[in-house]
Design an enzyme around this catalytic site. Structure first.
Site, PDB file in Angstrom:
ATOM      1  N   HIS A   1      45.934  35.776  44.619  1.00  0.00           N
ATOM      2  CA  HIS A   1      45.138  36.973  44.901  1.00  0.00           C
ATOM      3  C   HIS A   1      44.313  37.345  43.675  1.00  0.00           C
ATOM      4  O   HIS A   1      44.710  37.109  42.531  1.00  0.00           O
ATOM      5  CB  HIS A   1      46.007  38.137  45.384  1.00  0.00           C
ATOM      6  CG  HIS A   1      47.066  38.602  44.421  1.00  0.00           C
ATOM      7  ND1 HIS A   1      46.797  39.455  43.380  1.00  0.00           N
ATOM      8  CD2 HIS A   1      48.402  38.355  44.365  1.00  0.00           C
ATOM      9  CE1 HIS A   1      47.914  39.720  42.717  1.00  0.00           C
ATOM     10  NE2 HIS A   1      48.903  39.058  43.281  1.00  0.00           N
TER      11      HIS A   1
ATOM     12  N   ASP B   1      43.147  40.446  42.938  1.00  0.00           N
ATOM     13  CA  ASP B   1      43.224  41.859  42.557  1.00  0.00           C
ATOM     14  C   ASP B   1      44.420  42.118  41.651  1.00  0.00           C
ATOM     15  O   ASP B   1      45.309  41.291  41.498  1.00  0.00           O
ATOM     16  CB  ASP B   1      43.306  42.753  43.796  1.00  0.00           C
ATOM     17  CG  ASP B   1      44.501  42.403  44.684  1.00  0.00           C
ATOM     18  OD1 ASP B   1      44.764  41.197  44.874  1.00  0.00           O
ATOM     19  OD2 ASP B   1      45.174  43.320  45.189  1.00  0.00           O
TER      20      ASP B   1
ATOM     21  N   ASP C   1      50.071  38.291  36.997  1.00  0.00           N
ATOM     22  CA  ASP C   1      50.080  38.659  38.424  1.00  0.00           C
ATOM     23  C   ASP C   1      48.665  39.031  38.875  1.00  0.00           C
ATOM     24  O   ASP C   1      48.334  40.192  38.948  1.00  0.00           O
ATOM     25  CB  ASP C   1      51.038  39.828  38.635  1.00  0.00           C
ATOM     26  CG  ASP C   1      51.209  40.192  40.102  1.00  0.00           C
ATOM     27  OD1 ASP C   1      50.934  39.341  40.967  1.00  0.00           O
ATOM     28  OD2 ASP C   1      51.603  41.347  40.382  1.00  0.00           O
TER      29      ASP C   1
ATOM     30  N   GLU D   1      45.766  41.959  47.893  1.00  0.00           N
ATOM     31  CA  GLU D   1      47.188  41.658  48.084  1.00  0.00           C
ATOM     32  C   GLU D   1      48.056  42.816  47.621  1.00  0.00           C
ATOM     33  O   GLU D   1      49.113  43.074  48.188  1.00  0.00           O
ATOM     34  CB  GLU D   1      47.548  40.378  47.318  1.00  0.00           C
ATOM     35  CG  GLU D   1      48.948  39.828  47.599  1.00  0.00           C
ATOM     36  CD  GLU D   1      50.029  40.391  46.700  1.00  0.00           C
ATOM     37  OE1 GLU D   1      51.219  40.138  46.972  1.00  0.00           O
ATOM     38  OE2 GLU D   1      49.703  41.095  45.705  1.00  0.00           O
ATOM     39  N   GLU D   2      47.613  43.515  46.575  1.00  0.00           N
ATOM     40  CA  GLU D   2      48.432  44.582  46.003  1.00  0.00           C
ATOM     41  C   GLU D   2      48.408  45.868  46.827  1.00  0.00           C
ATOM     42  O   GLU D   2      49.140  46.808  46.510  1.00  0.00           O
ATOM     43  CB  GLU D   2      47.964  44.888  44.567  1.00  0.00           C
ATOM     44  CG  GLU D   2      48.085  43.726  43.593  1.00  0.00           C
ATOM     45  CD  GLU D   2      49.519  43.387  43.218  1.00  0.00           C
ATOM     46  OE1 GLU D   2      50.440  43.946  43.831  1.00  0.00           O
ATOM     47  OE2 GLU D   2      49.710  42.554  42.327  1.00  0.00           O
TER      48      GLU D   2
ATOM     49  N   GLU E   1      52.297  33.013  42.722  1.00  0.00           N
ATOM     50  CA  GLU E   1      52.874  34.235  42.159  1.00  0.00           C
ATOM     51  C   GLU E   1      53.820  33.872  41.014  1.00  0.00           C
ATOM     52  O   GLU E   1      54.381  32.767  40.967  1.00  0.00           O
ATOM     53  CB  GLU E   1      53.652  34.999  43.238  1.00  0.00           C
ATOM     54  CG  GLU E   1      52.803  35.614  44.330  1.00  0.00           C
ATOM     55  CD  GLU E   1      52.196  36.947  43.949  1.00  0.00           C
ATOM     56  OE1 GLU E   1      52.360  37.366  42.788  1.00  0.00           O
ATOM     57  OE2 GLU E   1      51.538  37.567  44.806  1.00  0.00           O
TER      58      GLU E   1
ATOM     59  N   HIS F   1      52.993  44.428  37.075  1.00  0.00           N
ATOM     60  CA  HIS F   1      52.922  45.870  37.338  1.00  0.00           C
ATOM     61  C   HIS F   1      53.439  46.687  36.150  1.00  0.00           C
ATOM     62  O   HIS F   1      53.839  47.842  36.316  1.00  0.00           O
ATOM     63  CB  HIS F   1      53.701  46.252  38.610  1.00  0.00           C
ATOM     64  CG  HIS F   1      53.259  45.539  39.835  1.00  0.00           C
ATOM     65  ND1 HIS F   1      53.655  45.926  41.112  1.00  0.00           N
ATOM     66  CD2 HIS F   1      52.465  44.460  40.026  1.00  0.00           C
ATOM     67  CE1 HIS F   1      53.128  45.106  42.006  1.00  0.00           C
ATOM     68  NE2 HIS F   1      52.406  44.206  41.354  1.00  0.00           N
TER      69      HIS F   1
END
Length: 384
Positions: A79, A81, A111, A143-144, A170, A357
């Protein structure tokens, strides 16, 4: 075959410098087009056929980059984003890639913008080869937040390709992941009728009806945990969490409306829509008995549970190449959407989800070369 760390770092530096936050909160949400366009140019320069596929959401797009033609082949997906960030908690600029103590720091470094330069380094030695089956690189949007990019691909298919295998990069510390739980976030709203608290006959108390609803949900949770169990997960049963509740406006008023938000995490083999139907059926008698309206709705579309056969070709190949047994994780990915396209699917990439994150997110340099080696072997096995 060596890895050009300068080129790897250059590409990751460029990707980190392009903000692409996706978030359900509009003030945080951004376009991902700069990242998609950069990757499209990178893969076009390598000889890939690139297609930028705009989504319904303004400023959002997927990238499909294909090398070779024909049926079958391998998808390498990630992803584009990132999550939102708190710059005050970072020791470095989140958008400036910083190397320190054998780690590359930056928002999205692990990530999962760091996976795309791994793909670029992996494919370089094979660009002059004839591919028996195509290599497809996917870069998805959101995706997030909503996973709208993967959902769009699941609906329409991958243009011009029908791959058989998919690896989603991932951060897994290069451990093959063949299972994760699904996610449902649901709301139940009870609409009663307000009135003076001195006479219960004047209204229909939504809080009292919600008490019955919560009791029913907890009973359902117990039944599900007795029926379903998977020892590969740290939490081996499905979970149901009552997250927040709002209702009423005063102690001396009969509560006219009440809303509950709750979260479910289902095991592979369970079905989100089937569970929603079960909850609907169990709410009906409560509504009839209490004389209230009870409405179940989804806070977002949800993600299905993911499980790949441990004996599949892809799982066995990745276990052999990494030296790690396949495992399960607690976080959700785009893997169920890849499976909907008929592909054997696995989650495998450099870096750790523990850094995702988080402020000062980083990807360790010592995982880059092993990740490149694994992808090269997968390209050789499934494409050449």
């Amino acid at each position: 075959m060596s890895v050009d760390f300068k080129h790897y770092q250059h590409h990751l530096q460029q990707l980190v410098a392009l903000p692409s936050v996706s978030c359900a909160v509009p003030e945080w949400d951004m376009s991902n087009r700069a990242v998609i366009d950069y990757l499209a140019n990178c893969f076009a320069d390598l000889g890939f056929n690139t297609q930028v596929l705009p989504l319904e959401q303004t400023g959002k797009a997927n990238l499909v980059a294909t090398f070779g033609s024909g049926d079958g082949g391998l998808v390498l997906a990630g992803h584009s984003d990132t999550v939102p960030y708190d710059a005050n908690r970072w020791q470095t600029d989140p958008f400036t890639l910083t190397e320190k103590n054998g780690k590359l720091y930056g928002l999205g470094a692990t990530d999962m913008k760091g996976f795309f330069p791994v793909i670029i380094e992996a494919v370089k030695p094979y660009l002059s080869h004839a591919f028996r089956h195509p290599l497809v690189v996917l870069a998805t949007a959101d995706e997030e937040s909503s996973m709208s990019g993967a959902r769009a691909l699941a609906r329409t298919g991958i243009p011009g390709a029908t791959p058989r295998y998919a690896v989603i990069g991932e951060p897994t510390n290069l451990v093959p992941i063949r299972a994760h739980k699904g996610i449902m976030m649901e709301a139940i709203r009870v609409q009663g009728h307000s009135g003076h608290s001195s006479n219960p006959a004047l209204g229909k108390n939504a809080l009292e009806a919600m008490n019955l609803v919560m009791t029913e949900l907890m009973q359902l949770r117990g039944e599900l945990q007795l029926k379903y169990s998977n020892p590969t997960f740290a939490v081996q049963t499905p979970t149901l969490n009552l997250g927040c509740i709002h209702g009423g406006d005063g102690a001396n008023r009969i509560c006219g409306s009440c809303e509950l938000h709750f979260d479910l995490r289902l095991l592979p083999g369970m079905d989100n829509d089937e569970l929603r139907a079960i909850i609907q059926r169990r709410l009906r008698p409560i509504a009839e008995h209490s004389g209230t309206d009870i409405v179940l709705s989804s806070l977002f579309e949800g993600v299905d549970p993911f499980g790949e056969d441990e004996h599949s070709d892809l799982v066995k190949a990745c276990e052999q190449l990494t030296g790690n047994r396949s495992d399960s994780v607690a976080f959700a990915t785009e893997a169920p959407f890849m499976q909907q396209l008929g592909m054997q699917t696995l989650v495998l990439g450099p870096g750790s989800i523990d850094q995702a994150h988080q402020p000062d997110e980083f990807i360790p340099l010592d995982q880059i070369a092993p990740a490149v080696t694994v992808l090269r072997k997968l390209i050789e096995k499934f494409c050449l």
